[in-house]
Write a protein that holds these residues in place. Sequence first.
Motif, PDB file in Angstrom:
ATOM      1  N   UNK A   1     -23.546  33.441  -9.676  1.00 26.75           N
ATOM      2  CA  UNK A   1     -24.288  32.864  -8.555  1.00 26.75           C
ATOM      3  C   UNK A   1     -24.512  31.375  -8.770  1.00 26.75           C
ATOM      4  N   UNK A   2     -24.783  30.699  -7.672  1.00 22.80           N
ATOM      5  CA  UNK A   2     -25.153  29.287  -7.695  1.00 22.80           C
ATOM      6  C   UNK A   2     -26.194  29.049  -6.624  1.00 22.80           C
ATOM      7  N   UNK A   3     -27.025  28.043  -6.857  1.00 23.06           N
ATOM      8  CA  UNK A   3     -27.984  27.614  -5.851  1.00 23.06           C
ATOM      9  C   UNK A   3     -27.794  26.124  -5.617  1.00 23.06           C
ATOM     10  N   UNK A   4     -27.414  25.792  -4.403  1.00 20.45           N
ATOM     11  CA  UNK A   4     -27.251  24.398  -4.015  1.00 20.45           C
ATOM     12  C   UNK A   4     -28.538  23.896  -3.378  1.00 20.45           C
ATOM     13  N   UNK A   5     -28.800  22.615  -3.553  1.00 26.96           N
ATOM     14  CA  UNK A   5     -29.961  21.990  -2.926  1.00 26.96           C
ATOM     15  C   UNK A   5     -29.532  20.715  -2.221  1.00 26.96           C
TER      16      UNK A   5
END
Length: 115
Positions: free
Chosen positions: A17-21
Amino acid sequence: QVHLEESGGGLVQAGESLRLACAASGTISGYTAMGWYRQAPGNQREFIAGITVGGHTNYADFVQGRCTISRTIRTNTVYLQMNSLNPDDTAVYYCFLRRLNTNFWGQGTQVTVSS
């Protein structure tokens, strides 16, 4: 002038998973929505997800429940949580902000998914 600062991209393995901001600043008062597009090599830029100032969200069909868009109003930041990534998700991910019927774009952040 609108400034969009993206972060969170990188290299991950399939299934991770990844979380972009994306933090917006500058002349953004009155904006109506923020969200994300992506562009893979040789492909057109495609819509992933968006969220309006009222909190309404919409997603592209190909997301298939793997992504969640959210925001922090106080900091004008939008997030994209991406799960179960696969190599087809490899692309440059662009944040957008819509204001006065115009889309403003960030510089993009690279996401690479290895098999």
